[in-house]
Design a protein around this motif. Structure first.
Motif, PDB file in Angstrom:
ATOM      1  N   HIS A 149       3.003   1.071  -3.417  1.00  0.00           N
ATOM      2  CA  HIS A 149       2.268   1.041  -4.879  1.00  0.00           C
ATOM      3  C   HIS A 149       0.929   1.461  -4.597  1.00  0.00           C
ATOM      4  O   HIS A 149      -0.061   0.665  -4.676  1.00  0.00           O
ATOM      5  CB  HIS A 149       2.286  -0.485  -5.312  1.00  0.00           C
ATOM      6  CG  HIS A 149       3.579  -0.910  -5.687  1.00  0.00           C
ATOM      7  ND1 HIS A 149       4.131  -0.885  -6.788  1.00  0.00           N
ATOM      8  CD2 HIS A 149       4.679  -1.685  -4.881  1.00  0.00           C
ATOM      9  CE1 HIS A 149       5.448  -1.402  -6.830  1.00  0.00           C
ATOM     10  NE2 HIS A 149       5.690  -1.731  -5.676  1.00  0.00           N
ATOM     11  N   PRO A 150       0.778   2.690  -4.248  1.00  0.00           N
ATOM     12  CA  PRO A 150      -0.703   3.307  -3.852  1.00  0.00           C
ATOM     13  C   PRO A 150      -1.750   3.103  -5.127  1.00  0.00           C
ATOM     14  O   PRO A 150      -3.122   3.253  -4.725  1.00  0.00           O
ATOM     15  CB  PRO A 150      -0.311   4.666  -3.930  1.00  0.00           C
ATOM     16  CG  PRO A 150       0.776   5.215  -4.429  1.00  0.00           C
ATOM     17  CD  PRO A 150       1.732   3.862  -4.590  1.00  0.00           C
TER      18      PRO A 150
ATOM     19  N   LYS B 143       1.083  -1.272   0.030  1.00  0.00           N
ATOM     20  CA  LYS B 143      -0.050   0.134  -0.076  1.00  0.00           C
ATOM     21  C   LYS B 143       0.678   1.179   0.052  1.00  0.00           C
ATOM     22  O   LYS B 143       0.317   2.205  -0.480  1.00  0.00           O
ATOM     23  CB  LYS B 143      -0.825  -0.070   1.329  1.00  0.00           C
ATOM     24  CG  LYS B 143      -1.847  -0.986   1.220  1.00  0.00           C
ATOM     25  CD  LYS B 143      -2.746  -1.103   2.680  1.00  0.00           C
ATOM     26  CE  LYS B 143      -3.710  -2.159   2.548  1.00  0.00           C
ATOM     27  NZ  LYS B 143      -4.447  -2.087   3.836  1.00  0.00           N
ATOM     28  N   SER B 144       1.973   1.283   0.863  1.00  0.00           N
ATOM     29  CA  SER B 144       2.916   2.441   0.705  1.00  0.00           C
ATOM     30  C   SER B 144       3.838   2.653  -0.488  1.00  0.00           C
ATOM     31  O   SER B 144       3.867   3.821  -1.056  1.00  0.00           O
ATOM     32  CB  SER B 144       3.778   2.257   1.901  1.00  0.00           C
ATOM     33  OG  SER B 144       4.673   3.120   2.255  1.00  0.00           O
TER      34      SER B 144
END
Length: 443
Positions: A367-368, A364-365
């Motif tokens: 590859h938003p 998540k951090s």
């Protein structure tokens, strides 16, 4: 012994807790105060089987503590292990040694008594000799602050085991005293019969980079064979089994798939070639460029196979990627083939969902743009295609019939050739494998 571990990332944190487990008094050192606070509170900063338990044990025993103070470390330790990262330089294939030099520059001015500084980081050959001169220059005790090199051979997911029960110990030393000290450090490991290889600094540096380069070559070789098998209808798994019986070759790591990634192999083979070029012998390692190319091509070939399964068009199709980390039993997503493939699919307009048992927070951090789904069931619901790209045990235990009931189209691309393709086909799935014919779906 009183040991410090400079750098508490993946290598350093594992080494620190294992040295405490071996009975030493250990002080972990890092400039990142948040990381030090987490470790001191018993919270492992990354996922690694066995690490939380050993961290808790070390803290409870009083043998393990942490600090951000280099002067405190210098006063505390008889042996100082350098475990900082050596990433790839931005815009270059060479290794970035800034953190390693910074660690030496922070520690050495506080070395007022004889000690041994031991590098464990993966470095270009010649680095140890340069650091030995720097330590002797900066340390008040001068040449009595010796330097040795002791490369690590950790496999993520097995790092604790590899530290406590390694398949070999390699030390690069310039004298008998350094070797004697390291034998004391590793006495519990040597008592298990672990092979001990003592050599010069340069050879010890080369052992790690040569080992990683050979492994990368072996993986890319079988992936190149998978490409030939796809073109001819041959079976790469049977091919690997057959040539693996040759004792000169061996079967391990001859598993075709989407290729290697992580924070070591890709950057290490590039840095090794870059260093060879600096030494004027770059042509000796030109083959590593091809190894790298084959590895990266596997990712593009996986996207091509996905597109083909979906009738030639990815735009608007829902693709579920099973696995985000570069390998199972880790939360490490550095240079993850899975996420590279996911981003390539996203760039072609696919609706990409990603699932992983441990790596979603990091995903998540970094590859938003990707949709991360915590629930495996939710990730699969409505999918036009499943891509199996990290060989977690959880995915191998899936019931193909149950999953078929939730997807839109029962299409599976096994980018690791690790699932039971016959079982999935029997449940009505169309299965695509890399380098081997797929079984026909039932009916």
């Amino acid at each position: 012994m009183r040991i410090t571990v400079i750098g508490t990332g993946y290598l350093g944190a594992v080494h620190a807790v294992c040295m405490a487990k071996a009975g030493h008094e250990v002080l972990g050192v890092d400039q990142d105060a948040a990381k030090i606070d987490a470790l001191a509170a018993g919270r492992a900063p990354f996922f690694e089987p066995g690490l939380p338990e050993l961290l808790a044990e070390g803290l409870a025993s009083g043998r393990l503590s942490f600090t951000t103070d280099a002067a405190e470390a210098a006063t505390f330790g008889e042996v100082h292990f350098l475990c900082v990262g050596t990433p790839q330089q931005p815009g270059s294939n060479a290794a970035d040694l800034r953190h390693l030099h910074a660690a030496v520059e922070a520690l050495a001015p506080h070395l007022h008594r004889p000690c041994l500084v031991v590098g464990k980081s993966t470095v270009p050959v010649g680095t140890a000799a340069a650091l030995a001169a720097k330590v002797a220059e900066l340390a008040p005790v001068g040449a009595a602050a010796e330097l040795a090199w002791n490369p690590e051979f950790l496999r993520e997911g097995f790092a604790v085991e590899d530290t406590l029960r390694p398949d070999r110990l390699v030390v690069g030393v310039t004298g008998e005293h350094a070797e004697e000290v390291l034998r004391r450090v590793y006495a519990p490991v040597l008592a298990l019969g672990t092979p001990w290889i003592s050599t010069d600094l340069a050879t010890s540096e080369l052992v790690k980079t040569a080992a990683n380069s050979f492994l990368a070559t072996k993986i890319s070789f079988i992936n190149a064979m998978a490409e030939i098998c796809d073109a001819t209808g041959a079976n790469v798994t049977t091919l690997a089994d057959a040539i693996g019986h040759d004792v000169r070759i061996g079967r391990r790591f001859l598993d075709a798939g989407v290729g290697f990634g992580g924070g070591c192999l890709p950057k290490d083979i590039r840095a090794f070639h870059a260093r060879a070029q600096e030494l004027g012998v770059g042509s000796a390692l030109d083959f590593l460029e091809h190894v790298d190319t084959v590895n990266l091509r596997q990712r593009a070939r996986t996207v091509d196979a996905a597109r083909e399964l979906l009738g030639g068009e990815l735009a608007g199709r829902r693709v579920t990627v099973l696995g985000a980390t570069f390998k199972p039993d880790s939360d490490d997503i550095r240079d993850s083939p899975s996420l590279h493939v996911a981003e390539l699919l996203l760039a072609e307009g696919a609706e990409v969902r990603v699932h992983d048992p441990e790596g979603l927070a990091n995903t998540k951090s970094a590859h938003p743009g990707l949709e991360c789904v915590e629930s495996l069931e939710d990730a699969c619901t409505g999918a036009d295609l499943l891509l199996h790209l990290t060989a977690w045990q959880q995915y191998q235990e899936l019931d193909p019939a149950e999953v078929a009931a939730s997807v839109r189209t029962p299409l599976l691309l096994d980018g690791r050739n690790a699932l039971d393709a016959g079982r999935w086909a029997a449940a009505g799935w169309t299965v695509r494998l890399l380098g081997k014919p797929a079984p026909a779906p039932a009916g």
